[in-house]
Motif scaffolding. Structure first.
Motif, PDB file in Angstrom:
ATOM      1  N   GLU A  13       0.994  -1.359  -0.322  1.00 32.75           N
ATOM      2  CA  GLU A  13       0.033   0.246   0.496  1.00 32.75           C
ATOM      3  C   GLU A  13       0.931   0.589   0.107  1.00 32.75           C
ATOM      4  N   LEU A  14       0.448   2.269  -0.550  1.00 33.34           N
ATOM      5  CA  LEU A  14       0.847   3.648  -1.065  1.00 33.34           C
ATOM      6  C   LEU A  14       0.620   4.709   0.331  1.00 33.34           C
ATOM      7  N   ARG A  15       1.149   5.251   1.064  1.00 32.52           N
ATOM      8  CA  ARG A  15       0.806   5.836   2.424  1.00 32.52           C
ATOM      9  C   ARG A  15       1.739   7.296   2.257  1.00 32.52           C
ATOM     10  N   LYS A  16       1.166   8.262   1.779  1.00 30.61           N
ATOM     11  CA  LYS A  16       2.203   9.324   1.107  1.00 30.61           C
ATOM     12  C   LYS A  16       3.642   9.280   0.613  1.00 30.61           C
ATOM     13  N   LYS A  17       4.493   9.392   0.588  1.00 29.98           N
ATOM     14  CA  LYS A  17       5.585   9.215  -0.356  1.00 29.98           C
ATOM     15  C   LYS A  17       6.543   7.679  -0.590  1.00 29.98           C
ATOM     16  N   GLN A  67      -5.490  15.012  10.618  1.00 28.18           N
ATOM     17  CA  GLN A  67      -4.960  14.227   9.519  1.00 28.18           C
ATOM     18  C   GLN A  67      -6.392  14.182   8.586  1.00 28.18           C
ATOM     19  N   GLU A  68      -7.408  14.198   8.776  1.00 28.23           N
ATOM     20  CA  GLU A  68      -7.902  13.930   7.263  1.00 28.23           C
ATOM     21  C   GLU A  68      -7.645  15.022   6.242  1.00 28.23           C
ATOM     22  N   ARG A  69      -7.367  16.400   7.144  1.00 27.52           N
ATOM     23  CA  ARG A  69      -6.981  17.203   5.803  1.00 27.52           C
ATOM     24  C   ARG A  69      -5.629  16.427   4.767  1.00 27.52           C
ATOM     25  N   GLN A  70      -4.680  16.217   6.116  1.00 28.39           N
ATOM     26  CA  GLN A  70      -3.467  16.039   5.383  1.00 28.39           C
ATOM     27  C   GLN A  70      -3.541  15.068   3.799  1.00 28.39           C
ATOM     28  N   GLN A 101      -5.288  15.728   0.906  1.00 30.53           N
ATOM     29  CA  GLN A 101      -4.562  16.390   0.176  1.00 30.53           C
ATOM     30  C   GLN A 101      -4.109  15.446  -0.774  1.00 30.53           C
ATOM     31  N   GLN A 102      -2.941  14.451  -0.095  1.00 31.42           N
ATOM     32  CA  GLN A 102      -1.674  13.902  -0.526  1.00 31.42           C
ATOM     33  C   GLN A 102      -2.796  13.164  -1.467  1.00 31.42           C
ATOM     34  N   THR A 129      -3.494  15.101  -4.764  1.00 31.20           N
ATOM     35  CA  THR A 129      -2.362  14.463  -5.167  1.00 31.20           C
ATOM     36  C   THR A 129      -2.299  13.645  -6.314  1.00 31.20           C
ATOM     37  N   ASP A 130      -2.040  12.412  -5.351  1.00 29.49           N
ATOM     38  CA  ASP A 130      -2.163  11.033  -6.520  1.00 29.49           C
ATOM     39  C   ASP A 130      -2.937  10.947  -7.533  1.00 29.49           C
ATOM     40  N   LEU A 131      -4.331  11.176  -7.009  1.00 29.10           N
ATOM     41  CA  LEU A 131      -5.327  10.806  -7.917  1.00 29.10           C
ATOM     42  C   LEU A 131      -5.654  11.687  -9.334  1.00 29.10           C
ATOM     43  N   LEU A 132      -5.736  12.553  -9.339  1.00 34.99           N
ATOM     44  CA  LEU A 132      -5.213  13.941 -10.250  1.00 34.99           C
ATOM     45  C   LEU A 132      -4.003  13.862 -11.220  1.00 34.99           C
TER      46      LEU A 132
END
Length: 453
Positions: free
Chosen positions: A154-158, A368-371, A374-375, A378-381
């Motif tokens: 799974e990918l979480r942040k970077k 935490q949900e907002r952060q 946002q990530q 970014t990934d989906l776009l």
């Protein structure tokens, strides 16, 4: 010939949603009956009389009474011949939390299996048939027996987290070879060997073995409580299935071993060169350096160390070439065939300010949900732009825009082309009108790209 399709899947209302009811949604065939457009009309006060109709962007639209098997028959089975010829197919589930992404891709315990499990079952049918023919012909060459390899992370942040290796954190990097590598911890071995552990690929030789391993791995997936769903997937889960043989498994393990042997040899060659060059100069006033009259650089020592490094580099190259040779040999045409299933994180935070739905009350979010949101956006776009560029044969595809698209680069850029399908999962629940509208807009932007169908 590569292809990219977008489909939509409506889920049924849940028990807690029955009182609120559902908004109106209709499907209309267009383009000679090959593509569909979707119209939705909000029936909440904030969205009263607000309607939206998509372009003809959806190859299929699945209704609430259609199950995972129906979806599998329509979109996975047609890609199976390509995979059984050594090709690749990928399937992405996109939508807001609670819309049915994980149910579609993974499935739930004591419920219908997801697309990945049904695909694995079918792949094992073909693998078992191949192995049975070997047994019938009394073939003693066990190197040609086929199995299924899979990785799950799974990918979480970077970062990537390896679900087959106790959720170990791995780093996503683009190497000098231009390929993206997912690497875990560095291990110090005997004799100065250094091994950078690649992400784990588990090899299974029966379906029961595969099912047991994937169930254990999926239990390690991170979930969290979001404003929409109390068991929301806050990460992108990526499952890769590959048809392998025992000789391919051994050859890949040999590459890792040769690379670990190269590390101390390469370091020693560098150290010797630096040492000899350092001895060969002396500092002079003004901060510069001059040749050391009392020392002659031992070029033979440098050359010997460099020759040893070249020898070990050649061993790595030979090991890599053996892997390539096995895949090119294709004693079984399906060898190396891959299927990738991606359960994308929930997209409930995406807000289109130009949309009438944006006038509805905003979701309450924790920091935490907002952060996370946002990530995720970014990934989906970034994924949307990669899909559009890839499907229209653009000269530049923006894979480096996010960690998610970097990881998926190999699957889009496979030399033999590939088949990809995005499954937009949507809810008809009245209180999910805004989220559903955003999901359908995202899917339609991908689906109307020129040359897509």
């Amino acid at each position: 010939m590569k292809s990219m399709f977008v489909v939509a899947r409506w889920r049924p209302l849940g028990e807690s949603e029955s009182e609120q009811g559902e908004f109106s949604h209709t499907t209309k065939l267009a383009n000679g009956g090959f593509m569909s457009s979707i119209s939705i009309t909000g029936n909440q006060t904030a969205a009263k009389n607000q309607s939206w109709t998509s372009p003809a962007a959806f190859r299929e639209v699945f209704q609430p009474d259609e199950n995972n098997k129906d979806v599998y028959n329509a979109i996975v089975i047609p890609s199976m011949p390509h995979v059984l010829e050594g090709g690749r197919s990928s399937f992405f589930a996109y939508g807001h939390s609670g819309s049915g992404k994980t149910h579609t891709i993974i499935g739930y315990e004591n419920n219908e299996p997801g697309l990945c499990l049904m695909a694995a079952w079918e792949l094992f049918d073909h693998v078992t048939a191949w192995n049975s023919r070997l047994d019938t012909n009394n073939t003693a060459d066990n190197d040609k027996r086929l199995g299924l390899g899979f990785s799950l992370f799974e990918l979480r942040k970077k970062s990537a987290f390896d679900l087959l290796n106790n959720h170990k954190e791995c780093h996503v990097r683009q190497g000098a070879d231009g390929k993206v590598h997912i690497r875990g911890e560095t291990e110090m071995l005997e004799g100065g060997k250094v091994r950078v552990c690649p992400i784990v690929q588990k090899y299974c030789w029966t379906f029961d073995e595969f099912q047991q391993n994937i169930t254990t791995a999926l239990a390690r997936r991170s979930v969290g409580s979001s404003s929409v769903h109390d068991q929301s997937s806050r990460t992108h889960a990526i499952l890769e299935l590959e048809i392998v043989c025992s000789s391919l498994v051994e050859a890949r393990q040999a590459v890792v071993e040769r690379q670990s042997e190269l590390v101390p040899v390469g370091k020693r060659a560098t150290d010797i060169m630096v040492e000899e060059q350092t001895k060969g100069v002396v500092p002079v006033p003004g901060g510069s350096w001059a040749p050391n009259p009392d020392y002659t650089t031992n070029q033979k020592r440098i050359d010997a160390a460099e020759a040893e490094k070249n020898e070990f580099e050649a061993r790595v190259t030979a090991a890599e070439e053996k892997v390539d040779a096995i895949l090119k040999d294709r004693f079984a045409f399906c060898l190396g065939g891959k299927m990738v299933f991606v359960d994308l994180a929930g997209a409930e935070y995406h807000q289109d300010k130009s949309s009438p739905a944006s006038r509805q009350p905003a979701l309450k979010q924790t920091p935490q949900e907002r952060q996370e949101g946002q990530q995720i956006n970014t990934d989906l776009l970034a994924l949307k732009e990669v899909m559009r560029a890839w499907s229209t044969n653009q000269p530049r595809i923006p894979f480096r825009s996010s960690t998610l698209t970097m990881v998926l680069r190999e699957h889009f850029m496979a030399s033999d082309g590939g088949h990809s399908t995005m499954i937009v999962t949507v809810s008809p629940s009245s209180d999910q009108y805004a989220a559903t509208l955003n999901s359908l807009k995202y899917g339609s932007l991908v689906g109307v790209a020129k040359g897509l169908f």
